[in-house]
Write a protein that holds these residues in place. Sequence first.
Motif, PDB file in Angstrom:
ATOM      1  N   GLY A  31      -1.852   4.427  -6.112  1.00 50.94           N
ATOM      2  CA  GLY A  31      -2.613   3.969  -4.961  1.00 50.94           C
ATOM      3  C   GLY A  31      -4.106   3.889  -5.208  1.00 50.94           C
ATOM      4  O   GLY A  31      -4.800   3.090  -4.573  1.00 50.94           O
ATOM      5  N   ASP A  32      -4.619   4.708  -6.152  1.00 56.26           N
ATOM      6  CA  ASP A  32      -6.044   4.676  -6.437  1.00 56.26           C
ATOM      7  C   ASP A  32      -6.450   3.446  -7.229  1.00 56.26           C
ATOM      8  O   ASP A  32      -7.651   3.135  -7.332  1.00 56.26           O
ATOM      9  CB  ASP A  32      -6.455   5.935  -7.212  1.00 56.26           C
ATOM     10  CG  ASP A  32      -5.711   6.079  -8.529  1.00 56.26           C
ATOM     11  OD1 ASP A  32      -4.548   5.623  -8.621  1.00 56.26           O
ATOM     12  OD2 ASP A  32      -6.289   6.650  -9.477  1.00 56.26           O
TER      13      ASP A  32
ATOM     14  N   ALA B  68       2.527   1.685  -3.424  1.00 61.79           N
ATOM     15  CA  ALA B  68       1.572   2.085  -4.454  1.00 61.79           C
ATOM     16  C   ALA B  68       1.262   3.575  -4.354  1.00 61.79           C
ATOM     17  O   ALA B  68       1.196   4.281  -5.373  1.00 61.79           O
ATOM     18  CB  ALA B  68       0.301   1.251  -4.335  1.00 61.79           C
ATOM     19  N   ARG B  69       1.075   4.068  -3.125  1.00 57.82           N
ATOM     20  CA  ARG B  69       0.792   5.492  -2.957  1.00 57.82           C
ATOM     21  C   ARG B  69       1.993   6.336  -3.366  1.00 57.82           C
ATOM     22  O   ARG B  69       1.839   7.372  -4.027  1.00 57.82           O
ATOM     23  CB  ARG B  69       0.384   5.772  -1.506  1.00 57.82           C
ATOM     24  CG  ARG B  69      -1.024   5.272  -1.196  1.00 57.82           C
ATOM     25  CD  ARG B  69      -1.503   5.669   0.195  1.00 57.82           C
ATOM     26  NE  ARG B  69      -0.979   4.777   1.224  1.00 57.82           N
ATOM     27  CZ  ARG B  69      -0.036   5.089   2.079  1.00 57.82           C
ATOM     28  NH1 ARG B  69       0.523   6.284   2.040  1.00 57.82           N
ATOM     29  NH2 ARG B  69       0.378   4.219   2.986  1.00 57.82           N
ATOM     30  N   ALA B  70       3.195   5.874  -3.017  1.00 51.99           N
ATOM     31  CA  ALA B  70       4.398   6.617  -3.387  1.00 51.99           C
ATOM     32  C   ALA B  70       4.602   6.649  -4.900  1.00 51.99           C
ATOM     33  O   ALA B  70       5.130   7.624  -5.448  1.00 51.99           O
ATOM     34  CB  ALA B  70       5.623   6.001  -2.707  1.00 51.99           C
TER      35      ALA B  70
ATOM     36  N   ASP C  13       0.824  -1.203   0.000  1.00 53.79           N
ATOM     37  CA  ASP C  13       0.000   0.000   0.000  1.00 53.79           C
ATOM     38  C   ASP C  13       0.863   1.260   0.000  1.00 53.79           C
ATOM     39  O   ASP C  13       0.608   2.204  -0.766  1.00 53.79           O
ATOM     40  CB  ASP C  13      -0.921  -0.023   1.220  1.00 53.79           C
ATOM     41  CG  ASP C  13      -1.883   1.143   1.237  1.00 53.79           C
ATOM     42  OD1 ASP C  13      -2.733   1.236   0.337  1.00 53.79           O
ATOM     43  OD2 ASP C  13      -1.772   1.990   2.156  1.00 53.79           O
ATOM     44  N   ALA C  14       1.898   1.281   0.830  1.00 57.78           N
ATOM     45  CA  ALA C  14       2.770   2.457   0.893  1.00 57.78           C
ATOM     46  C   ALA C  14       3.502   2.662  -0.428  1.00 57.78           C
ATOM     47  O   ALA C  14       3.627   3.802  -0.913  1.00 57.78           O
ATOM     48  CB  ALA C  14       3.768   2.296   2.045  1.00 57.78           C
TER      49      ALA C  14
ATOM     50  N   GLY D 128       2.217   6.702  -7.081  1.00 56.18           N
ATOM     51  CA  GLY D 128       1.115   7.386  -7.730  1.00 56.18           C
ATOM     52  C   GLY D 128       0.057   6.478  -8.305  1.00 56.18           C
ATOM     53  O   GLY D 128      -0.761   6.914  -9.130  1.00 56.18           O
TER      54      GLY D 128
ATOM     55  N   ARG E 184      -5.421  -2.319  -4.682  1.00 52.55           N
ATOM     56  CA  ARG E 184      -6.174  -2.704  -3.490  1.00 52.55           C
ATOM     57  C   ARG E 184      -5.496  -3.906  -2.859  1.00 52.55           C
ATOM     58  O   ARG E 184      -5.010  -4.796  -3.567  1.00 52.55           O
ATOM     59  CB  ARG E 184      -7.609  -3.048  -3.891  1.00 52.55           C
ATOM     60  CG  ARG E 184      -8.487  -3.534  -2.760  1.00 52.55           C
ATOM     61  CD  ARG E 184      -9.964  -3.384  -3.109  1.00 52.55           C
ATOM     62  NE  ARG E 184     -10.367  -4.169  -4.269  1.00 52.55           N
ATOM     63  CZ  ARG E 184     -11.000  -5.343  -4.185  1.00 52.55           C
ATOM     64  NH1 ARG E 184     -11.252  -5.881  -2.990  1.00 52.55           N
ATOM     65  NH2 ARG E 184     -11.380  -5.974  -5.275  1.00 52.55           N
TER      66      ARG E 184
END
Length: 303
Positions: free
Chosen positions: A118-119, A112-114, A109-110, A116, A122
């Motif tokens: 993350g949206d 994926a957000r880093a 999760d971290a 770009g 899942r």
Amino acid sequence: MSHAQHGDAPAHHGHGDHDGHSHDDLASEAEGADLLDLDGDVLRTYWDAALDRVTAALVSSPADEQGAPARVVDLGAGTGTGTLGLARRLPDAEVVAVDVSELALARVDAKARAAGVGDRVRTVVADLDAGWPDLDPIDLTWASMSLHHLADPNRALSDLRRITRDGGLVAVAEFDEPLRFLPDDLGLGRPGFEGRALGVLSAVHAEVLPSIGASWDEVLREAGWTVVDEHDVVIDERSPDHPLAGRYARAWFDRLAHGLTDRLDAEDHRTLEALLDDDGLHGLLHRTDLHLHGVRTVTIARR
């Protein structure tokens, strides 16, 4: 079911119950996650080659006639090397990272957000020995070094077929030859240490992971899939060309030490201790003669 580093680490089989972790359990799980991250970094050439071939097969499959793939699954996602690779290659797809380890999925999760994405990523905590989560319909499942950890891979693949879209794919990556790091003569102990250690490891795996070494094309066919491609990806990375190779080797042999020291003879035990001595002459972190080589086989099958 974390996809163990190169599928042959002796710890963290990845489909057990993680409730009530002891401190040692959590430390071991964190070490395993570190090892997975190093695998993704050091073996980037392998990952790129394997994922490029798998995603190319997906976009040329009959399922793509219905439009771009909507959902892909990274089965036994570990810390997300496959998850992020799929998300980058399939920009319109939701990527679902499935693993039994909450700690590993937190890293996914971290990351994926880093990155770009993350949206579109899942995470789902699940033990496939207890059954599949509700994920249908699936266009592609990527299972890297994870199926051999399951108690009944055939059942899991049969269940997966039922929730895969017509024409959808599963891609299974398993090791054909275990990854090797060391020259035959280490300058200490008897020559051939790594071969003997891998022989001991193979015996341990035969006791606890009976699916290791399975013919995955046959397993897939028995589960009702149609095999469309099988190819070997050769791993050939020489140190010190990669700055993390020594750390990767050390992490791998440290995991080996946790599970096998009582099965090695005294001389090989001393050799292993010397390899793990970061201040010693023969320590893995300082060796310039490492050569990471092995084979992983990727088998792609269609529903």
